[in-house]
Design a protein around this motif. Structure first.
Motif, short mmCIF file in Angstrom:
data_model
loop_
_atom_site.label_atom_id
_atom_site.label_comp_id
_atom_site.label_asym_id
_atom_site.label_seq_id
_atom_site.Cartn_x
_atom_site.Cartn_y
_atom_site.Cartn_z
N HIS A 52 -5.34 -0.72 4.46
CA HIS A 52 -5.64 0.61 5.26
C HIS A 52 -6.68 1.26 4.54
O HIS A 52 -7.26 0.89 3.28
CB HIS A 52 -4.27 1.23 5.35
N HIS A 54 -7.11 4.38 2.68
CA HIS A 54 -7.20 5.37 1.95
C HIS A 54 -7.82 4.72 0.54
O HIS A 54 -8.09 3.70 0.35
CB HIS A 54 -5.86 5.52 1.47
N ASP A 56 -7.37 4.72 -2.45
CA ASP A 56 -6.41 4.00 -3.58
C ASP A 56 -6.20 2.49 -2.95
O ASP A 56 -5.83 1.85 -3.61
CB ASP A 56 -5.38 4.51 -3.82
N HIS A 57 -6.95 2.14 -1.95
CA HIS A 57 -6.96 0.84 -1.44
C HIS A 57 -8.19 0.31 -0.83
O HIS A 57 -8.38 -1.03 -1.00
CB HIS A 57 -5.89 0.78 -0.07
N HIS A 115 2.55 4.93 8.17
CA HIS A 115 1.70 5.54 7.39
C HIS A 115 0.71 6.11 8.02
O HIS A 115 0.18 5.73 9.12
CB HIS A 115 1.30 4.43 6.20
N ASP A 145 0.94 0.33 2.49
CA ASP A 145 1.73 1.76 2.11
C ASP A 145 2.59 1.91 3.56
O ASP A 145 1.90 1.90 4.51
CB ASP A 145 0.68 2.97 2.03
#
Ligand code: NI
Ligand code: MN
Length: 232
Positions: A52, A54, A56-57, A115, A145
């Motif tokens: 996804h 975000h 941190d991904h 999420h 997530d």
């Protein structure tokens, strides 16, 4: 085959010949054992999978994709669209949730994750995903997530799952209790806790997760620090 954990949600699948990355997160990842994206310059990379949009991904995907312009990037369609706005020109697959992408070497099925789906601060929205990666006769489930949702019960339909990576950090995802329930639904051979840190918002104790998994006999828990791996 080795499935290497690089901290947070970053997982590297290393078969005898090939490397696939899931949610590469190096820049700003204080749990990561790799210093910079250049680390992957000389690897036999055949896939970059992003669950996804975000930071941190998705954040390091553009830089790693640029090192390997022929490598296919797989992510929900709107995330692919955002990556292209960042200059990524790699071949892509942007299936819907539930869809499967099959290449000569591996396949990726996107599973539901519940999420927040905003892609960075772009205004683009995308349904987040988990993934089931099949390669060399093995199946790896990375939940992305997600909070605890009945959809995770469907992962059992693709049994046996050799390794499941489940978030335990709570706040943005499942916490320990929820991840234990999810593991009981999936019944993987091995489970690895991800998306937590020793302090801060997603503070969680992976040893407590491992203890509850063992108590319930849901899987063999493996608590990995960055750079450690599961052998299949
Ligand atoms: Ni997220
Ligand atoms: Mn996250």
């Amino acid at each position: 085959m080795q499935i290497i954990y690089h901290g947070h949600s970053f997982v590297e699948i290393q078969s005898d010949q090939w490397t696939i990355l899931i949610d590469p997160y190096i820049t700003g990842n204080r749990m990561c054992d790799i210093k910079n994206t250049d680390h992957f310059r000389d690897t036999n990379l055949i896939g970059i999978i992003i669950t996804h949009g975000h930071a941190d991904h998705v954040w390091d995907a553009v830089a790693i994709a640029a090192l390997h312009p022929q490598v296919t990037v797989i992510s929900p369609g709107p995330v692919i669209k955002w990556l292209q706005t960042q200059g990524m020109t790699n071949p892509t697959h942007g299936p819907s949730i539930g869809g499967t992408v099959a290449t000569d070497q591996y396949s990726v099925k996107l599973t539901p994750a519940t999420h927040d789906g905003h892609v960075m601060n772009s205004g683009i929205y995308s349904q987040p995903a988990g993934v089931i990666v099949s390669i060399d006769g093995h199946k790896i489930y990375h939940a992305g997530d997600t909070w605890l949702t009945m959809d995770i019960q469907l992962v059992k339909e693709w049994w046996p799952i050799d390794v499941a990576f489940l978030p335990i950090g709570d706040y943005y995802t499942m916490g320990i209790q929820d991840a234990v329930i999810a593991c009981g639904w999936i019944m993987p051979t091995t489970v690895v806790p991800i998306h937590y840190s020793p302090s801060g918002t997603i503070k969680a104790d992976p040893i407590e997760f491992a203890r509850l998994i063992m108590l319930n006999k849901f899987a063999v828990p493996k608590v990995l620090t960055a750079g450690q791996y599961v052998v299949l």
